[in-house]
Enzyme design. Structure first.
Site, PDB file in Angstrom:
ATOM      1  N   LYS A 147     -35.953   1.656   1.368  1.00 21.96           N
ATOM      2  CA  LYS A 147     -35.028   2.781   1.462  1.00 21.96           C
ATOM      3  C   LYS A 147     -35.331   3.739   0.312  1.00 21.96           C
ATOM      4  O   LYS A 147     -35.636   3.288  -0.812  1.00 21.96           O
ATOM      5  CB  LYS A 147     -33.590   2.269   1.379  1.00 21.96           C
ATOM      6  CG  LYS A 147     -32.524   3.331   1.620  1.00 21.96           C
ATOM      7  CD  LYS A 147     -31.112   2.733   1.583  1.00 21.96           C
ATOM      8  CE  LYS A 147     -30.037   3.774   1.819  1.00 21.96           C
ATOM      9  NZ  LYS A 147     -28.670   3.208   1.758  1.00 21.96           N
ATOM     10  N   SER A 196     -25.675   4.446   5.723  1.00 21.74           N
ATOM     11  CA  SER A 196     -26.684   5.389   5.303  1.00 21.74           C
ATOM     12  C   SER A 196     -28.118   4.860   5.459  1.00 21.74           C
ATOM     13  O   SER A 196     -29.052   5.651   5.498  1.00 21.74           O
ATOM     14  CB  SER A 196     -26.462   5.763   3.837  1.00 21.74           C
ATOM     15  OG  SER A 196     -26.644   4.637   2.994  1.00 21.74           O
ATOM     16  N   SER A 210     -23.437   0.458   4.334  1.00 18.38           N
ATOM     17  CA  SER A 210     -24.693   1.152   4.610  1.00 18.38           C
ATOM     18  C   SER A 210     -25.840   0.265   5.076  1.00 18.38           C
ATOM     19  O   SER A 210     -26.830   0.768   5.593  1.00 18.38           O
ATOM     20  CB  SER A 210     -25.149   1.922   3.363  1.00 18.38           C
ATOM     21  OG  SER A 210     -24.403   3.106   3.251  1.00 18.38           O
TER      22      SER A 210
END
Lengths: 484, 474
Positions: free
Chosen positions: A77, A152, A176
């Site tokens: 990420k 997210s 997330s």
């Protein structure tokens, strides 16, 4: 098709010499070339660097080395620092910034032999539930590209679900990891606060953030957690708790495990299909020998408000360092103040600005007591709710999300609706617990649904045990989207 | 109407530590710009602070030296403001649970001893240093993250000289404790002054004015003195004062308004979620307390009482702690510690200055100076010879008695031997001898000198004088 393998399948093949890390890595790179134009899971990736790491892993394998992730391609990420790789947080404000250092989790992945490649898409600075708030464009759900993949960590979930990598590493501040895992049909684990070092994870909300894996099955989640967990003197909030053997926890047996169903989670807006799938999943666990009982978490209704005060307060100051003085994009101004204003005005997206303003407001003189201080008190009550519940049960089960993936743009202009989609995942962070989302079915329209299990602080072994036992008894995790 | 001033000081002092507050970068002045920096102290994305144990210990020690309590719970807060020298755009500090609280400093002022209460001494981090060039500015982050102790007094000071003396006393204490080098040129001490005035007899305080930008203690004294006069002047002319921050212009010697209360910063303090509270154990506090040393004023008072030293001598030994320590060892058991003090302050210090050495390099035993003094007092040697013995001690490290013995420097106090020397001198110098007989007292000194010369300086000068008088008078 090596890119479709799980970590355990791939490491077996690598150990037996049936496959090389170069082949596996190349397979992921080919898959990205084939499908990522449509899915936009990757912000950037460096094939040469990935293949060089794969070759190094192959050399280590050839010399008989054995490490838990040796030769396994893992996507990161875009909030986790990797030395020499871009670090954008899916924002414009970092410009062409490359991290000059490794996060602790990155170091640990390296030590475990992983091929660390690619920066995967996300909501800017991890703020969002749909990956629509990315300066690099939205990522798309591989089960239906018109739908959001969740957020997210949307890119991380898409990359795993669409077999663009073997596993990925992400962060979870209010859901997330778990929410996109549920919406994309993969496994997402949020470890207990303090279990995994945050050093090198770009902070959104320091007291809520935790790094965790997105994987194709529960065993892989256990493997990844075993690698990244542990003491780190560079993170004062890290807890020096010994790291158990998480693989050993995967006994396939849930007999005697007590699972609680919070009565407060029967919320309005809970999709009937989601409700049915969750109930079926819990019934399955019960059939496997778990005891199920209703519990109460009386302060549930305050969780979202509490979360959005604490998270935005912390974010408002965590993000103060992005002003173009030392690194990142800069828009010049006649004074430092004007430069700040111009840089931040141009560099941050709408949602990030919204949260900075909210956070600034709740910390302001005259409002601090009414908002921030009060939220901290409620936070203690919410944590107490869970600790009380965990005196009666070992795990808590719920849907991961109230609905399956929604359409891109559907909630983009309604931030409050978007915030409410985190209802089941947020308390886990507020209370500092561990949680996992595993596939538990599909909607009629073919979108994946997730079952969330929450565990007590440092209760990851029980969490993984139950998730694994359920997975063994079902086939949801083996389903793959048809893309392109 | 007569007015009085009420002054409080906030003094920032850089701690003397090996590394910075949150990272392993050197805490070092004068390095090339931006060489003592790392991801942590320039606030790169993703970094976290780790508290410096040495800084925590020195903060507690400083608190103890300032007679503060060291609470069992202290925490870190973020003070939020944007400035290019502030890498995270928040400064880590201690708002409501500082590391040390409620102490006092005693210092000499005028004829007496004053006491200023200390509200707190808390730990925070320094920021970088901006330099403005013709068309751009640069920031050096070497200083960013250096541990900084902020010492806040209660408003107990009443005039500019008192503030000046307090600052010097504070500096002496912190230097004594090894807490800080307090080097003003290196910017290791910075001070803000809060001043208000009120009519004598009035209990409530006047409007507080904060003054910034003084870069020396005398600057503080001048600024305070100016500001007190200014405030009294405003009130005398029927004006009103407002709460504000003013900037000291050292070149012009005036203060100018920077900002009033209305546009004061809202720092949005809140507890730093990246750091755990500091909760020192009783054992840790006791361990630090064991390292507390005597304060300068207390030492001065003790030196004066225990060794009957005049204040000026005691001050020399307080000002140079190593020399003072040496004196105390040398004077142990001495009948005349003042004589030992003279040797240490004059001869020893002169020699050390000459050779550039320190008391640690001395070859002779610390008890040797006391022995040397005793040899003189017991008339074993005279003070002229003692100088030579001292030089020899300094060179060879031999004990004074050994030197005297080896070189045959013992004072000649045998009357027969001395009488012979005296008679020789009188015979050889009939003129001066006659002068003395004629009543010219000073002629005796000449004859005495001749005897000393003949005896190679070893003659007991007192006895020589008496003998000469006796011979010439008879």
């Amino acid at each position: 098709m090596p890119h479709t393998l799980t970590i355990s399948q791939l490491t077996d093949k690598l150990a037996q010499g049936e496959l090389s890390s170069r082949e596996a890595t190349q397979s992921c790179l080919d898959r990205i070339a084939a499908v990522d134009g449509q899915l936009n899971a990757f912000i950037s990736h460096d094939p040469e660097d990935a293949l060089a790491q794969a070759d190094a892993a192959d050399a280590a394998l050839a010399s008989g080395k054995s490490k838990p992730l040796l030769g396994v391609p893992i996507a990161m990420k875009d909030v986790i620092a990797v030395n020499g790789h871009p670090l954008n947080c899916a924002s414009k404000i970092l410009g062409d910034f490359n991290s000059p250092y490794d996060a602790t989790v990155t170091e640990k992945l390296r030590e475990a032999g992983a091929v660390i490649f690619g920066r995967v898409n996300m909501d800017e600075f991890a703020m969002g539930s749909s990956t629509e708030n990315s300066a690099f464009g939205p990522a798309r759900n591989p089960w239906n590209p018109d739908c959001i993949p969740g957020g997210s960590s949307g890119g991380s979930a898409v990359a795993v679900a669409a077999d663009e990598c073997i596993a990925s590493l992400a962060s979870d501040t209010g859901g997330s990891i778990r929410q996109p895992a549920a919406l994309c049909g993969c496994v997402g684990l949020k470890p207990t606060y303090g279990r995994v070092s945050r050093y090198g994870l770009v902070a959104f909300a320091s007291s809520l953030d935790q790094v965790g894996p997105l994987t194709k099955d529960v065993r892989d989640a256990a493997t990844m957690l075993g690698v990244i967990a542990g003491e780190d003197k560079r993170d004062s909030t890290n807890v020096p708790e010994p790291v158990p053997d998480y693989i050993a926890a995967l006994t396939g047996d849930v007999k005697g495990l007590k699972i609680g169903l919070p009565k407060e989670y029967q919320v309005e807006g809970l999709d009937p299909e989601v409700k049915a799938a969750t109930e079926a999943a819990v019934a399955k666990l019960e059939k496997q020998g778990a005891e199920v009982k209703e519990i109460s978490l009386p302060h549930t209704q305050y969780a979202i408000a509490t979360y959005y005060i604490i998270a935005t307060a912390e974010a408002s100051t965590n993000l103060a360092r992005f002003e173009g003085v030392r690194y990142g994009a800069r828009v010049d101004g006649a004074s430092p103040e004007e430069m700040n204003r111009a840089t931040r005005g141009a560099g941050f997206g709408e949602e990030v600005k919204r949260r900075i303003i909210l956070g600034t407001y709740v910390l302001s003189s005259g409002y601090y007591d009414a908002y921030y201080l009060r939220a901290q008190k409620v936070r203690t009550l919410i944590r107490q709710d869970f600790l009380n519940a965990f005196k009666e049960v070992d795990l808590i089960a719920s849907p991961t999300t109230p609905t399956p993936a929604f359409k891109i743009g559907e909630k983009a202009n309604d931030p409050l609706q978007m915030y409410l989609s985190d209802i089941f995942t947020i308390s886990c962070n507020v209370a500092g617990l561990c949680g996992i989302s595993i596939p538990c079915g599909f909607s009629v329209s073919g979108l994946p649904l997730g079952l969330q299990l929450l565990g007590k602080p440092f209760g990851e072994p029980d969490l993984l045990r139950a998730a694994h036992a359920y997975e063994q008894a079902t086939e949801w995790h083996t389903k793959r989207p048809k893309i392109g | 109407m007569t007015y009085e001033a009420v002054i409080g000081l906030e003094t920032h002092v850089q701690l003397r530590t090996r590394t910075k507050m949150w990272c392993g970068c050197a805490n070092e002045y004068g390095a090339e710009a931006n060489t003592n920096v790392c991801p942590v102290c320039i606030g790169l994305p993703g970094v976290l602070p780790v508290p410096n144990a040495e800084a925590l210990r020195k903060t507690a020690l400083a608190g103890m030296l300032l007679n503060c309590d060291v609470p069992s719970y202290a925490k870190w807060d973020r003070k939020n403001y944007f400035y290019p020298d502030n890498p995270k755009n928040y400064q880590l500090t201690q708002l409501d649970f500082p590391s040390t609280i409620e102490g006092f400093v005693e210092f000499e002022f005028g004829e007496g001893i004053e006491r200023v209460r200390i509200n707190r001494a808390h730990l925070e981090e320094d920021v970088g240093k901006s330099t403005h060039f013709s068309d751009y500015s640069g920031v050096d982050f070497n200083r960013a993250g250096v541990p900084l102790l902020e010492i806040v007094t209660e408003p107990d000071l009443t005039d500019a000289d008192m503030a000046y003396d307090y600052l010097n006393a504070l500096k002496a204490i912190l230097e004594y404790g090894g807490v800080s080098d307090c080097n003003m040129e290196k910017g290791q001490v910075r001070c803000d002054v809060n001043i208000s005035v009120r009519p004598i007899g009035q209990t409530e305080l006047g409007e507080k004015v904060e003054i910034k930008n003084m870069n020396s203690f005398s600057g503080v004294r001048r600024a305070a003195s100016y500001e007190i006069e200014r405030q009294i002047g405003v009130l005398r002319e029927g004006g009103t004062l407002v709460q504000e921050t003013r900037r000291w212009d050292d070149a012009v010697g005036i203060t100018e308004s920077m900002r009033t209360k209305e546009d004061a910063h809202d720092y949005r303090y809140f507890p730093d979620p990246d750091l755990m509270p500091h909760t020192p154990s009783e054992e840790w506090i006791a361990e630090v307390r064991a390292s507390v040393m005597e304060l300068p004023l207390a030492r001065k008072q003790r030196l004066m009482a225990d060794y009957q030293l005049p204040a000026s001598d005691a001050e020399v030994f307080v000002g140079d702690a190593a020399l003072g320590d040496y004196f105390e060892v040398a004077a142990k058991g001495a009948k005349n510690p003042k004589a030992v003090a003279n040797w240490v302050m004059n001869n020893l210090q002169a020699k050390l200055t000459e050779t550039g050495g320190s008391t640690a390099d001395l070859k002779f035993e610390s008890s040797a100076i006391g022995e040397l003094v005793r040899l003189v007092e017991d008339s074993k040697i005279n003070s002229r010879i003692a100088q030579d013995v001292f030089s020899e001690m300094f060179e060879s490290g031999k004990a004074p008695a050994v030197i005297v013995e080896e070189k045959g420097l013992s004072q000649v106090s045998d009357s027969a031997e001395l009488e012979a020397f005296c008679n020789e001198a009188i015979e050889a110098n009939p003129g001066p001898a006659q002068d003395f007989r004629n009543g010219k007292e000073t002629a005796l000194n000449f004859l005495k000198g001749q005897v000393m010369k003949a005896s190679c300086g070893k003659a007991n000068p007192q006895m020589v004088g008496e003998l000469l008088k006796k011979i010439l008078g008879s």
